[in-house]
Design a protein around this motif. Sequence first.
Motif, PDB file in Angstrom:
ATOM      1  N   MET A 281       0.898  -1.344   0.101  1.00 48.95           N
ATOM      2  CA  MET A 281      -0.056  -0.006   0.071  1.00 48.95           C
ATOM      3  C   MET A 281       0.960   1.340   0.015  1.00 48.95           C
ATOM      4  O   MET A 281       1.854   1.300   0.609  1.00 48.95           O
ATOM      5  N   VAL A 282       0.606   2.162  -0.786  1.00 46.38           N
ATOM      6  CA  VAL A 282       1.272   3.456  -0.806  1.00 46.38           C
ATOM      7  C   VAL A 282       0.105   4.753  -0.573  1.00 46.38           C
ATOM      8  O   VAL A 282      -0.731   4.772  -1.104  1.00 46.38           O
ATOM      9  N   LEU A 283       0.747   5.223   0.782  1.00 42.52           N
ATOM     10  CA  LEU A 283      -0.209   6.365   0.978  1.00 42.52           C
ATOM     11  C   LEU A 283       0.396   7.542   0.944  1.00 42.52           C
ATOM     12  O   LEU A 283       1.540   7.859   1.552  1.00 42.52           O
ATOM     13  N   ASP A 284      -0.347   8.557   0.207  1.00 43.18           N
ATOM     14  CA  ASP A 284       0.337   9.898   0.101  1.00 43.18           C
ATOM     15  C   ASP A 284      -0.683  10.810   1.074  1.00 43.18           C
ATOM     16  O   ASP A 284      -1.480  11.001   1.069  1.00 43.18           O
ATOM     17  N   LEU A 285       0.261  11.321   2.162  1.00 45.51           N
ATOM     18  CA  LEU A 285      -0.217  12.288   3.056  1.00 45.51           C
ATOM     19  C   LEU A 285      -0.130  13.467   2.531  1.00 45.51           C
ATOM     20  O   LEU A 285       0.840  14.182   2.150  1.00 45.51           O
ATOM     21  N   LYS A 286      -1.306  14.552   2.280  1.00 42.46           N
ATOM     22  CA  LYS A 286      -1.224  15.698   1.740  1.00 42.46           C
ATOM     23  C   LYS A 286      -1.579  16.779   2.908  1.00 42.46           C
ATOM     24  O   LYS A 286      -2.737  16.620   3.590  1.00 42.46           O
ATOM     25  N   GLU A 287      -1.165  18.217   2.304  1.00 44.86           N
ATOM     26  CA  GLU A 287      -1.670  19.133   3.197  1.00 44.86           C
ATOM     27  C   GLU A 287      -2.988  19.584   2.890  1.00 44.86           C
ATOM     28  O   GLU A 287      -3.110  19.293   1.582  1.00 44.86           O
ATOM     29  N   GLY A 288      -3.740  20.398   3.649  1.00 49.74           N
ATOM     30  CA  GLY A 288      -5.065  20.895   3.449  1.00 49.74           C
ATOM     31  C   GLY A 288      -6.190  19.988   3.866  1.00 49.74           C
ATOM     32  O   GLY A 288      -6.153  18.751   4.174  1.00 49.74           O
TER      33      GLY A 288
END
Length: 289
Positions: A281-288
Amino acid sequence: MDKKKLLFSFSLTAVGIAAAALFESERERRSLIVRHYALRSAKIKRARRIVYLSDFHERRLGDIEERLQMETKRLKPDYIFLGGDMVTAKHGASIEATLALTERLVKLAPVFYGEGNHEARLDRDRGRYGDLFDELQAGLESQGVRYLSDETVLLGEDLALSGLHITENYYKRAPHDEMEVDYLRAHLGEANAERFQLLFAHSPAFFDAYARWGADLSLSGHWHGGTIRLPGNIGLMTPQAEFFRRPASGLFSRGRHAMLLSPGIGTHSINLRFLNLPELMVLDLKEGV
Ligand SMILES: [Fe+2]
């Protein structure tokens, strides 16, 4: 067609279907897919990429160590998270494949390892498993892998990562003990409200307690995707012989609280997978927001 012939052709068809299903299961057990997920939060100040895998169970099929290393390298994560049950605590338990994998992964990004019920069992039942738990700990430590059991680390200026030790009574098949928020407070203290709070909690069964404690994202596994995946993301059977659990894998949320649930990489005891591929699993944590 007479009765005998009908019965013969019915049996032949049943055997054919069973053989095809077993063939497919073996193919899936040797497979690996990569799936991408994304999550936004106002608490996240800087975008990060996490590669997450769980329930490796000392898998040796399909050149898995090499493939996980290759895929992880390509994905360029900021952190690598392991969700527990990397080993299998049963007769003939070993830790070699897990340490061989972590040795490869730690060269690519910082590795954090949450505890599963199998690691906890190695630690608890030393009469049966000898010093295997200590050997695992020593091996991980020498590689620079951080094992989190009732511990919290701060990552950068905006993330907190906690690893929960879950006692055996919560792993028994349903109806198991209900987990109260006080259990998490007793083991980890209060959640960090200022930072994006990540939580290694191996069993997904207590999502409500994790959310009420204050986890923004819980990272779980344990159910192996339900062994056989039915339509609607329903898992037919967990390793604890619990039936029709949903959702069986993926990223989902309740209110502002999310869970990333891994279908696992390996298997044990019930060595079957059907429509339930091992997943990195690849999780991109993003701002906002
Ligand atoms: Fe587990």
